[in-house]
Design an enzyme around this catalytic site. Structure first.
Site, PDB file in Angstrom:
ATOM      1  CB  SER A  38      12.563  30.911  -7.716  1.00 19.72           C
ATOM      2  OG  SER A  38      13.151  32.189  -7.655  1.00 19.72           O
ATOM      3  CE  LYS A  39       9.450  27.926  -2.209  1.00 19.32           C
ATOM      4  NZ  LYS A  39       9.935  27.020  -1.192  1.00 19.32           N
ATOM      5  NE  ARG A  40      17.099  32.317  -2.488  1.00 20.21           N
ATOM      6  CZ  ARG A  40      18.081  31.428  -2.467  1.00 20.21           C
ATOM      7  NH1 ARG A  40      19.206  31.666  -3.090  1.00 20.21           N
ATOM      8  NH2 ARG A  40      17.941  30.292  -1.827  1.00 20.21           N
TER       9      ARG A  40
END
Length: 469
Positions: free
Chosen positions: A238-240
């Site tokens: 995930s980007k986060r």
RNA sequence: GCCCCGUUCGUCUAGUGGCCUAGGACGCCACCCUCUCAAGGUGGUAGCACGGGUUCAAAUCCCGUACGGGGUACCA
């Protein structure tokens, strides 16, 4: 075009940047299209207007271009094809395969709570014959007691009970269609034959298939759901949480060829034990059926290794131009940088780096008067230790004396330094290296010393000697 | 919770019933080479989640368990 021609699509939602998981989906589509001599279509799934921002589009196309994944048609934007989706929705409505709903999220949840209903939407408005209008959503009338079977090239047959599927929304209350419809309509409209995408979309497939049938589109595409790419925590990238933007790999000096080769190895492997090979070979060996089912961990170390191999395989001219281009990218502009010097030192640089970002610290002392001091604490300790050995002052003194008068070329410099070691019965290279380059380790010394020039070498030696008192 | 998917060395993988006392690669360790660091060479480390079947024979087929993941939005 023959009716059996392979047509695949890469259909990302714009989200700011392309991450490695999407890049791999794109790559597998591209590999398959090339393998089948088919067509790859790029389609931007921006039905959510919040995502339909122009600046996000380049964030998708640029990395694809960088990787060399050329598409044949598109990009098509779903935000510009809304009419088609609305028409399909109208058809479903007219044929009573969909219905209007005015339930709010809250009212649905309240009903579910009192009834102890565990599913999503309870079908409250199915037979209420609500009129279309503002703030009305449209839901697909999911048939009951049916089985939907997905024939998946990677997973085999996967079946879903339609009772597990709610009457899902196909048009939002603001009048815009959701991706499920857009996806269905476009795959039909664009005559997609194979849908290759991430496993996270497997659960949406029965809904799409149901609509496909309701809209009378005929035989559905063949599906292939790729295993997800996971991070160290074993969760979907995930980007986060993970550093996964493709642009970052470019910035750290990963070659696109390496990236493509590595990505191809995630979830798939040729059976001849050969991992690094030209893209043409990967294409010819590739097959959807051979793709693994289990999620794969994205291993930076292995990427580095593959990158290092690709870098080493670069002919010197190619290496030089790649490096110079890279320096421009990271805006490193040392005063005395020349392609010739890079070329002369190419092979010894190439075998010491695993990414282009490693180049500057190998050559900065050559190309600039001011070069960044060593910052790694362990390294500093080692340098301190190496420079405080008994004989260091002797080595430096003798080096200044002899290098002042010796013939200035790689060979004699080497002979001189080695001679010093013999006379003083010590290792002579390390202190000289530290004095001249500021670092304990690095390129083979003599050639770059010759390039640096006698004057600067002596200057640095004297300075280091003075520092030791 | 419910639905779906998965499970071969730490990691990526080969393996599609006998060729498997499981092969390769990355990593790691050791040695060789070397007056730095690498590269290269040689060797080593470590795995079929578990339990039942089926079969003359199972990493491979079936069932269950455990564990992991995905989904369950008016995101895609």
């Amino acid at each position: 075009m023959s009716p059996t021609a392979t047509r695949v699509r890469f259909a990302p939602a714009p989200s700011g940047y392309l991450h490695v998981g999407s890049a791999r989906s794109a790559l597998f589509n591209w590999l398959f299209a090339n393998k089948m001599d088919g067509t790859l279509i790029l389609r931007i799934e921006d039905t959510n207007t919040e995502l339909a921002k122009p600046e996000f589009y380049d964030a998708i196309t640029e990395p694809l271009k960088w990787l060399g994944l050329k598409w044949d048609e598109g990009p098509f934007y779903q935000s510009q094809r809304v009419e088609k989706y609305l028409n399909a929705i109208k058809r479903l409505l007219d044929e009573s395969l969909a219905y209007c709903c005015d339930c709010s999220r809250e009212s649905i949840e309240a009903r579910n709570k009192t009834k102890g209903f565990k599913g999503g939407y309870d079908g409250h408005c199915r037979d209420r014959e609500i009129r279309d209008g503002p703030n009305v959503t449209i839901r697909f009338k999911t048939p009951k007691n049916q089985t939907v079977e997905i024939k998946d090239s990677i997973r085999g047959n996967v079946t879903f009970d339609t009772n597990e599927l709610e009457d899902f929304i196909i048009r939002r209350s603001n009048g815009t269609p959701v991706f499920l419809v857009a996806n269905t309509v476009d795959d039909a409209d664009m005559q997609i034959t194979h849908v290759i995408r991430g496993e996270d979309l497997l659960n949406t497939t029965p809904k799409i298939l149901l609509m496909w049938e309701a809209l009378g589109y005929g035989p559905s595409p063949q599906y292939a759901h790729l295993p997800l790419l996971v991070g160290e925590d074993k969760k979907k990238l995930s980007k986060r949480k993970h550093s996964v933007a493709l642009g970052e790999f470019k910035t750290m000096g990963i070659l696109p060829e390496s990236m493509v080769n590595y990505l191809a190895l995630l979830g798939w492997g040729p059976n001849d034990d050969k991992e690094i090979r030209p893209i043409e070979e990967i294409i010819s060996l590739f097959s959807l059926e051979d793709i693994n089912k289990a999620p794969a961990y994205f291993d930076m170390k292995k990427l580095y290794h593959i990158n290092a191999e690709y870098i080493r395989a670069l002919p010197p001219e190619m290496f030089v131009s790649t490096v110079i281009e890279y320096f421009q990218l990271i805006k490193w502009e040392p005063a005395y940088l020349t392609p010739k010097v890079l070329h002369d030192l190419a092979s010894s640089i190439q075998e010491r780096i695993e990414k282009l970002a490693d180049v500057p610290k190998l050559v900065d002392w050559l190309f600039d008067d001011e070069f960044p001091a060593e910052t790694d604490e362990k390294e500093i300790k080692k340098i301190t230790k190496a420079m405080s050995l008994d004989k260091v002052t002797d080595v430096l003194d003798l080096a200044v004396e002899e290098l002042e008068k010796c013939t200035w070329n790689e060979t004699t410099i080497g002979e001189t330094i080695n001679g010093i070691g013999h006379t003083l019965e010590t290792k002579s290279q390390v202190p000289i290296r530290i004095a001249v380059t500021g670092r304990r380790v690095g390129l083979p010394l003599f050639k770059p010393m010759e390039i640096l020039g006698r004057q600067k070498v002596l200057e640095r030696l004297r300075e280091a000697r003075a520092g030791l008192g």
